[in-house]
Design an enzyme around this catalytic site. Structure first.
Site, short mmCIF file in Angstrom:
data_model
loop_
_atom_site.label_atom_id
_atom_site.label_comp_id
_atom_site.label_asym_id
_atom_site.label_seq_id
_atom_site.Cartn_x
_atom_site.Cartn_y
_atom_site.Cartn_z
N ASP A 59 -0.15 4.80 -26.09
CA ASP A 59 0.28 5.56 -27.27
C ASP A 59 0.54 7.02 -26.94
O ASP A 59 1.33 7.69 -27.62
CB ASP A 59 -0.79 5.49 -28.37
CG ASP A 59 -0.57 4.32 -29.31
OD1 ASP A 59 0.58 3.89 -29.45
OD2 ASP A 59 -1.55 3.83 -29.88
N HIS A 76 0.75 10.43 -32.65
CA HIS A 76 0.95 10.38 -31.19
C HIS A 76 2.30 11.01 -30.83
O HIS A 76 3.17 10.38 -30.24
CB HIS A 76 0.88 8.94 -30.69
CG HIS A 76 -0.43 8.26 -30.96
ND1 HIS A 76 -1.60 8.64 -30.33
CD2 HIS A 76 -0.75 7.24 -31.81
CE1 HIS A 76 -2.60 7.87 -30.77
NE2 HIS A 76 -2.12 7.03 -31.67
N GLU A 102 -5.36 11.08 -35.07
CA GLU A 102 -5.93 11.18 -33.73
C GLU A 102 -6.34 12.59 -33.33
O GLU A 102 -6.97 12.78 -32.27
CB GLU A 102 -4.95 10.63 -32.69
CG GLU A 102 -3.70 11.47 -32.43
CD GLU A 102 -2.55 11.15 -33.36
OE1 GLU A 102 -1.43 11.62 -33.09
OE2 GLU A 102 -2.76 10.41 -34.36
N ARG A 144 -1.97 -4.35 -39.73
CA ARG A 144 -2.93 -3.51 -40.44
C ARG A 144 -2.27 -2.88 -41.67
O ARG A 144 -1.06 -2.94 -41.84
CB ARG A 144 -3.45 -2.41 -39.51
CG ARG A 144 -4.37 -2.90 -38.41
CD ARG A 144 -4.70 -1.80 -37.41
NE ARG A 144 -3.55 -1.43 -36.60
CZ ARG A 144 -3.55 -0.47 -35.67
NH1 ARG A 144 -4.67 0.23 -35.46
NH2 ARG A 144 -2.48 -0.21 -34.97
N VAL A 171 0.63 -2.82 -24.59
CA VAL A 171 0.92 -2.94 -26.01
C VAL A 171 0.47 -1.66 -26.73
O VAL A 171 -0.66 -1.23 -26.61
CB VAL A 171 0.22 -4.17 -26.62
CG1 VAL A 171 0.41 -4.21 -28.14
CG2 VAL A 171 0.77 -5.44 -25.99
N ALA A 231 -3.94 3.88 -22.93
CA ALA A 231 -3.42 5.22 -23.23
C ALA A 231 -1.93 5.22 -23.50
O ALA A 231 -1.32 6.29 -23.59
CB ALA A 231 -3.73 6.16 -22.05
N LYS A 270 0.41 3.25 -38.42
CA LYS A 270 1.17 3.67 -37.24
C LYS A 270 2.16 4.77 -37.59
O LYS A 270 2.48 5.03 -38.75
CB LYS A 270 1.91 2.47 -36.64
CG LYS A 270 0.99 1.45 -36.00
CD LYS A 270 0.08 2.06 -34.94
CE LYS A 270 0.85 2.52 -33.71
NZ LYS A 270 -0.05 3.15 -32.71
N TYR A 283 -1.59 7.81 -37.97
CA TYR A 283 -1.50 8.09 -36.54
C TYR A 283 -0.08 8.57 -36.24
O TYR A 283 0.89 8.01 -36.76
CB TYR A 283 -1.79 6.84 -35.71
CG TYR A 283 -3.25 6.45 -35.65
CD1 TYR A 283 -4.19 7.28 -35.06
CD2 TYR A 283 -3.68 5.23 -36.18
CE1 TYR A 283 -5.52 6.92 -35.01
CE2 TYR A 283 -5.02 4.86 -36.13
CZ TYR A 283 -5.93 5.72 -35.54
OH TYR A 283 -7.26 5.37 -35.49
#
Length: 371
Positions: free
Chosen positions: A270, A96, A118, A15, A298, A268, A75, A94
């Site tokens: 991440d 996390h 998020e 991405r 993954v 879940a 990411k 993101y």
């Protein structure tokens, strides 16, 4: 403001933080955009597509980080990236952070203003920047689980839809949110026997109405989770506590009661995963076995379908990103939904769930911005 978009470097992450269409919007708002060469290759967008959209092309990621006021990614930054961040710079991606103390420490030490997709909210309390990737991940979870169930891949050898005269596979989905809903849609479409577990009765009513009796719903208790895991061929972990580490709802002890060759897909992961035996895997080595149970964990599932997921993500992130580019920190001060996305600012944690998960003192976002 100069907006920078480096190429993603996480394993098999195709991405891109900005599509050419998104670049045109930033340029139309009067901003300069700097894109690392090859950043859009995974979605079929070459450097020329970005030039036509108005971006300048950087030869290296180092140039993007050094010259940009705001970094837009997909990411979480990797170690080689977070050391290039600096105070006064905005990171929009993101994150996390709750299960990732190393990244959290790196962002704190950098002094960067880190806004996490998020935890940005909408006026209804939803998570609009997480939703599109949750939709993709929920649908992919069934595809991945169905493949892992094949005998050649270590699974039980069950076809989820069955055939006439043979019962379909049983899918148990833990969590009835966006991931769970989309996983259920895919599983029902394949003809599987589907149960969704959630602790919200109102959400279970919604799902029951939506599917018109084509799925089973169960209120979430330890007993219900255990029974569903024991009877399932495929279990999808789809729980979410915004910003916080996921609760461990399936213990290692439960695995002994499951069918050998059954599959667990932990969407879940991440946020640390909702199965006790979960650990992050990659697209190049997606599964592993524990006590006869196949685990698929993954951590960037939507990266497998970058054309779909990158455009879906940009559709969601663009309005908030333009606010940040147009008004900088003032946008965070003025918009409470965008401010909820602020996780780190000038060396301080500004998200309660992250602070509680990792043992940091938390400062309220508004106070941090004002200071």
């Amino acid at each position: 403001m100069r907006i920078g978009c480096p190429k993603e470097i996480k394993n098999h992450e195709y991405r891109v933080g900005l599509t050419p269409g998104a670049v045109r919007e930033y340029v139309a708002h009067g901003h300069d955009v700097l894109v690392e060469t090859g950043a859009g290759t995974g979605i079929g967008a070459d450097d020329n597509a970005y030039r036509i959209a108005g971006a300048k092309i950087a030869k290296t990621a180092e140039e993007v980080f050094a010259r940009s006021d705001m970094i837009v990614k997909v990411k979480e930054p990797q170690p080689s990236e977070w050391v290039q961040l600096r105070e006064g710079q905005i990171l929009y991606t993101y994150l996390h952070l709750a299960p990732d103390p190393d990244q959290t420490k790196g962002l704190i030490e950098s002094g960067v203003t880190a806004v996490a997709y998020e935890t940005v909210t909408d006026d209804r309390g939803g998570l609009p920047l997480l939703a599109p990737m949750s939709e993709v991940a929920g649908r992919l979870a069934i595809q991945a689980g169905a493949a892992a169930l094949q005998k050649a891949n270590g699974g039980r050898g069950v076809l989820l839809g069955g055939v006439p005269g043979v019962l379909p596979g049983k899918v148990s989905i833990i969590g009835g949110g966006v991931v769970g809903l989309n996983a259920a849609k895919m599983a029902v479409g394949l003809g599987a026997d589907v149960t969704v577990i959630d602790r919200s009765i109102s959400r279970l009513r919604q799902l029951d109405d939506l599917f018109g009796g084509r799925i089973h719903t169960r209120y979430s208790t330890v007993e219900a989770v255990e029974e569903e895991c024991f009877s399932a061929d495929l279990v999808i972990g789809a729980v979410l506590i915004p910003g916080a580490a996921a609760p461990k709802l399936v213990t290692r002890e439960m695995l002994s009661g499951m069918k050998k060759g059954a599959v667990l897909v932990d969407v879940a992961i991440d946020q640390g995963g909702c199965f006790e035996t979960s650990r992050p895997t990659t697209h190049s080595d997606p599964t592993y076995e524990v006590d006869g149970i196949i685990h698929y964990c993954v951590a960037n599932m939507p990266g497998a379908v970058p054309v779909t997921s990158a455009h879906a993500l940009n559709n969601a992130t663009l309005p908030f990103g333009l606010q940040l580019a147009d008004r900088g920190l003032q946008a965070l001060a003025d918009d409470p939904n965008l401010r909820n996305g602020l996780n780190v600012h000038k060396g301080r944690i500004t998200n309660r769930a992250v602070a509680d998960s990792l043992g940091y003192e938390m400062i309220e976002p508004k106070a941090a911005i004002a200071a």
